[in-house]
Design a protein around this motif. Sequence first.
Motif, short mmCIF file in Angstrom:
data_model
loop_
_atom_site.label_atom_id
_atom_site.label_comp_id
_atom_site.label_asym_id
_atom_site.label_seq_id
_atom_site.Cartn_x
_atom_site.Cartn_y
_atom_site.Cartn_z
N ASP A 372 0.84 -1.20 0.00
CA ASP A 372 0.00 0.00 0.00
C ASP A 372 0.88 1.25 0.00
O ASP A 372 1.77 1.41 0.84
N HIS A 373 0.63 2.16 -0.95
CA HIS A 373 1.48 3.34 -1.16
C HIS A 373 1.55 4.22 0.09
O HIS A 373 2.64 4.61 0.54
N GLU A 374 0.40 4.55 0.67
CA GLU A 374 0.39 5.44 1.83
C GLU A 374 1.09 4.80 3.03
O GLU A 374 1.79 5.48 3.80
N THR A 375 0.91 3.50 3.19
CA THR A 375 1.56 2.79 4.29
C THR A 375 3.07 2.84 4.13
O THR A 375 3.81 3.05 5.10
N VAL A 376 3.54 2.63 2.90
CA VAL A 376 4.98 2.64 2.64
C VAL A 376 5.56 4.01 2.94
O VAL A 376 6.67 4.12 3.51
N GLU A 377 4.85 5.07 2.58
CA GLU A 377 5.31 6.43 2.89
C GLU A 377 5.48 6.61 4.40
O GLU A 377 6.47 7.18 4.86
N GLU A 378 4.52 6.10 5.15
CA GLU A 378 4.59 6.24 6.61
C GLU A 378 5.76 5.43 7.18
O GLU A 378 6.44 5.87 8.10
N ILE A 379 5.99 4.23 6.63
CA ILE A 379 7.13 3.42 7.09
C ILE A 379 8.43 4.19 6.86
O ILE A 379 9.31 4.24 7.73
N GLY A 380 8.55 4.80 5.68
CA GLY A 380 9.76 5.55 5.36
C GLY A 380 9.93 6.78 6.23
O GLY A 380 11.05 7.12 6.64
N GLU A 381 8.81 7.44 6.56
CA GLU A 381 8.88 8.68 7.35
C GLU A 381 9.14 8.43 8.83
O GLU A 381 9.51 9.34 9.56
N THR A 382 8.90 7.20 9.31
CA THR A 382 9.05 6.91 10.75
C THR A 382 10.25 6.02 11.04
O THR A 382 10.24 5.24 11.99
N GLY A 383 11.30 6.15 10.22
CA GLY A 383 12.54 5.44 10.52
C GLY A 383 12.63 4.03 9.98
O GLY A 383 13.44 3.23 10.45
N GLY A 384 11.81 3.74 8.98
CA GLY A 384 11.80 2.38 8.44
C GLY A 384 13.07 1.99 7.71
O GLY A 384 13.51 0.84 7.79
N VAL A 385 13.70 2.95 7.01
CA VAL A 385 14.89 2.62 6.20
C VAL A 385 16.05 2.11 7.06
O VAL A 385 16.58 1.02 6.80
N PRO A 386 16.49 2.85 8.08
CA PRO A 386 17.59 2.33 8.90
C PRO A 386 17.24 1.02 9.62
O PRO A 386 18.11 0.16 9.78
N SER A 387 15.98 0.86 10.01
CA SER A 387 15.57 -0.39 10.66
C SER A 387 15.71 -1.57 9.71
O SER A 387 16.23 -2.64 10.08
N MET A 388 15.25 -1.39 8.46
CA MET A 388 15.33 -2.49 7.49
C MET A 388 16.79 -2.78 7.11
O MET A 388 17.18 -3.95 6.96
N LEU A 389 17.58 -1.73 6.95
CA LEU A 389 19.00 -1.95 6.61
C LEU A 389 19.72 -2.70 7.73
O LEU A 389 20.58 -3.55 7.47
N ARG A 390 19.36 -2.39 8.98
CA ARG A 390 20.00 -3.09 10.10
C ARG A 390 19.62 -4.57 10.11
O ARG A 390 20.47 -5.44 10.34
N ILE A 391 18.36 -4.86 9.82
CA ILE A 391 17.92 -6.27 9.78
C ILE A 391 18.65 -7.02 8.67
O ILE A 391 19.13 -8.13 8.86
#
Length: 465
Positions: A372-391
């Motif tokens: 879902d586009h809006e959900t993905v935007e929220e994941i990115g805006e709330t620190g999702g990128v560094p969390s996923m990179l760490r995993i």
Amino acid sequence: MAKPTPVATAEEAAALRRRLRRLVAAVAAGSADAEAFDEAAEALAALRDAELGRRKDRAAPAAGAGAGGAAVKKGASDPAVPEQFLCPISSEIMRDPVVLASGQTYDRRFIQEWLNAGNRTCPQTQQVLSNTILIPNHLVRSMISQWCTENGITLPPVENQDEDLITNNERKTFTKIFDRISSSSNLYEQREAIKDLRLLTKCNSSLRAVIGEKPDSISQMISVVSDPELENNAEVLEDMVTTILNISIHESNKKIIGDDPLAIPFLIRALQSGTMEARSNAAAAIFSLSALNSNKAKIGELGAMRPLVDLLEHGNMIAKKDAASAIFNLCMLHENKSRATKSGVIDVTLKAISDESLVDESLAILALLSSDHETVEEIGETGGVPSMLRIIKEDQCKRNKENAVAILFSICMYDRTKLREVVEDENLNGSLAWLAQNGTSRARRKASGILDKLKRTMHNTHYSC
């Protein structure tokens, strides 16, 4: 020349097994006549021919038979089956994963054989079991189904496990307890009857099946529990919620409970205001009921998502796991994805990942929502990128890496502003390049897709300069 005997299909063999079980039960109970013995012998002979015939016709492993009789499309290299998809007893892909009281997941047919042999411990942990109830693990089953589809593997159909023999004794037992609940004017007697029903539906699968013959009994019992003199009793609420959970384990009861006008609202109230055990069991019941798409829609429309997310954030570990399983199942229906996002599931799951608590479940939920586009935007805006990179960089679980890179892929496709952060991490650690070579098939595709996106973006940037 004699024609070969046609080989029975898997469905016909399953029907023979059910027929044989009924006949053997009648023989064991001492109520069989001579005709029943003859019919049992015929059914056994037919099942023997069906099973042996199918085994002869079944292709040898080298010709493409996968684990557990699954048909595999062979390529240059066979896909490695994720370890969590294999039954610990048989080491085969689970066709019907179920959760034991110890919390371990097994393929139903193998753990049922273990229990039928008189064992009362968990094969993996050796923990003594508090009960022998097997709860379908729909989360693992859906993950196995997705993986099999992606890798060209077809699993045989699951034999129906719900053909329980209901005797007159069970009907009489249920009627007596139901009358004590619905007709007694003694509050103590009603409380004790509700507790008795909880215990009996926990242990007796045939008694759970009786509910299918008396569907109106669910509303009547909930109405009794909703009486002002009982509804404020935490123990009564907990017992009734757990009874509904026990009843819902029987597959044919899921629709009956879902169609009952009082059942789902009652579970949602328990989610909001019950004891921790009542809330946990209400979440488990919602998870069980959400195996049906029609129930997924009703549960979402009636407002279960917000209290589930609250339980995911504030519950004890068992309650959190039950809430996570229910949320995941509900979000398989598209309409429920936005409900989960609006209920704050993104913040809660990202915090759980950051705290290294419930990482597997949280990643599975986010990966499911990342379409879902809006959900993905929220994941990115709330620190999702560094969390996923760490995993991707640190987690040892291949499935977690796969879910993390799938989420990161969606972020990169939807939001170009996050690419710089990904480029910097990749230049430093090379985690995506490693995953593109060594991850699961899905992880390799997603990692390669991100790397291609990074290359195209860098090329266009240099070209425009």
